[in-house]
Design a protein around this motif. Structure first.
Motif, PDB file in Angstrom:
ATOM      1  N   VAL A  39       0.805  -1.214   0.000  1.00 23.63           N
ATOM      2  CA  VAL A  39       0.000   0.000   0.000  1.00 23.63           C
ATOM      3  C   VAL A  39       0.843   1.272   0.000  1.00 23.63           C
ATOM      4  CG1 VAL A  39      -1.974  -1.109   1.075  1.00 23.63           C
ATOM      5  CG2 VAL A  39      -0.217  -0.106   2.531  1.00 23.63           C
ATOM      6  N   GLU A  44      -3.118   0.613  -6.186  1.00 23.84           N
ATOM      7  CA  GLU A  44      -3.698  -0.730  -6.317  1.00 23.84           C
ATOM      8  C   GLU A  44      -3.760  -1.174  -7.765  1.00 23.84           C
ATOM      9  OE1 GLU A  44      -7.523  -3.350  -4.741  1.00 23.84           O
ATOM     10  OE2 GLU A  44      -7.458  -1.178  -4.428  1.00 23.84           O
ATOM     11  N   ARG A 148      -1.816  -6.310  -0.266  1.00 23.90           N
ATOM     12  CA  ARG A 148      -3.008  -6.522  -1.092  1.00 23.90           C
ATOM     13  C   ARG A 148      -3.034  -7.937  -1.664  1.00 23.90           C
ATOM     14  NH1 ARG A 148      -1.600  -1.171  -3.233  1.00 23.90           N
ATOM     15  NH2 ARG A 148      -3.031   0.423  -2.468  1.00 23.90           N
ATOM     16  N   ASP A 210      -2.899   4.996  -2.625  1.00 21.76           N
ATOM     17  CA  ASP A 210      -4.297   5.034  -2.216  1.00 21.76           C
ATOM     18  C   ASP A 210      -4.485   5.274  -0.728  1.00 21.76           C
ATOM     19  OD1 ASP A 210      -4.985   4.379  -4.885  1.00 21.76           O
ATOM     20  OD2 ASP A 210      -4.545   2.280  -4.458  1.00 21.76           O
ATOM     21  N   VAL A 211      -3.422   5.644  -0.020  1.00 17.87           N
ATOM     22  CA  VAL A 211      -3.511   5.964   1.403  1.00 17.87           C
ATOM     23  C   VAL A 211      -2.907   7.344   1.622  1.00 17.87           C
ATOM     24  CG1 VAL A 211      -3.411   3.569   2.139  1.00 17.87           C
ATOM     25  CG2 VAL A 211      -1.285   4.852   1.888  1.00 17.87           C
TER      26      VAL A 211
END
Length: 342
Positions: A39, A44, A148, A210-211
């Motif tokens: 992450v 992703e 992931r 995505d964080v």
């Protein structure tokens, strides 16, 4: 080769930047692809490079060998995940010739460990003596979440194979405040119990992910204070040629490193540059500097032309990086770590 040497082992003037730092360490990314999607490293849904933009193994060998001729003593193969690159063992075999001549002190790699069970013995046979394995937790569910979908058992099996092959293994763990912070003492105990070193790394603002990294960032100065509430940490006056600062953990008997690009940068002694799989030379991890060596060699450059391009890029190496963590800051550089070479 020490920072005071003014010539390489092959008689060339040393590779010295504009601030007097001698470059003796090259990290070579062989692919931007990876079989995990951590992450903090990747989005992703990554868009990977077309094959034509990626250097061939022969081109990677040519550029890396030019650096060796200029006094680089350590080559680290990286990715993405380097062991997913088809034919990569041939590159290790070819670069190993510099170990045999004494021009190179070390050929090594950083890996996520998923492919190690298949390649560990071959790596050892080709002269690789130690490797870094990226591993952030021993909790299978948390590992699956961070990567992931990754399989922790496969990575542990790879580490087993590496140790069986006689490779020295160091664990690299990225410290994530709301992710694995509570898991790190267990990871350190486990690694030290197996005779492995551990290095903790602050998350770095590279590429859009995505964080929110302001939520993920954990100062290792703060983490060290937490560890010292139950362990005895003694500073060690040792270096492996990299940015880590080391301590001995009395209770485990092992060595622990801290890489702190944000809370305490290490730029003043930086001896490294990075070559991406597309042939872009970055002399600073945290700056948007770039020299397109792919264009140089695909344009028909002689070896002398290649050396001139490398020297010009290194001469312009920045004094330090621009890393900072703030909600308004965004990434320090647009490229992902997987593209740069981890």
């Amino acid at each position: 080769m020490t920072p005071y040497d003014d010539t390489s082992s092959q008689g060339q003037p040393a590779l010295v930047d504009g601030f007097g730092r001698t470059v003796t360490y090259l990290r070579v990314s062989v692919t931007d692809r990876c079989d995990l999607r951590c992450v903090y490293c990747m989005a992703e849904h990554m868009v990977f490079l077309p094959k034509a933009q990626v250097l061939t193994l022969e081109e990677l060998d040519r550029i890396a060998s030019a650096f060796v001729a200029l006094g680089v003593r350590k080559l680290r193969i990286t990715g993405g995940e380097p062991l997913v690159r088809k034919g990569v063992m041939g590159l290790f075999q070819n670069l190993g010739r510099h170990l045999k001549t004494g021009a190179l002190d070390e050929l090594t790699l950083t890996t996520n460990g998923t492919q190690l069970a298949a390649f560990a013995q071959a790596l050892a046979d080709l002269g690789v003596e130690r490797i870094n394995v990226s591993l952030d937790t021993l909790n299978p569910d948390l590992f699956r979440a961070i990567t992931r979908g990754g399989d922790l058992a496969r990575v542990i099996g790879g580490i087993d194979a590496a140790q069986t092959a006689g490779l020295r293994v160091k664990i690299n763990a990225v410290a994530l405040k709301d992710g694995n912070a509570a898991e790190l003492p267990e990871l350190i105990r486990w690694a030290h119990g197996r005779g492995l070193e551990v290095t903790l790394i602050e998350t770095m603002p590279m590429g859009e992910v995505d964080v929110d990294r302001t939520d993920e960032y954990l100062s290792l100065t703060e983490l060290r204070g937490d560890l010292e509430s139950f362990w005895t940490l003694t500073d060690l006056d040792v270096t492996t040629g990299g940015p880590a600062r080391y301590v001995e953990v009395k209770e485990t008997g092992g060595r622990l490193g801290f890489i702190t690009p944000l809370s305490h940068n290490f730029c003043e002694a930086c001896n490294r540059v990075r070559l991406t799989c597309t042939g872009t030379l970055h002399t600073c991890l945290g700056r948007e500097d770039a020299c397109d060596l792919r264009a140089v060699i695909r344009g028909g450059a002689s070896d002398a032309d290649l050396v001139t391009a490398i020297r010009g890029a290194v001469d312009a190496k920045p004094k330090g990086h621009d890393f900072k963590i703030a909600r308004s800051a965004g990434p320090a550089v647009a490229r992902h770590m997987s593209t740069t070479g981890g």
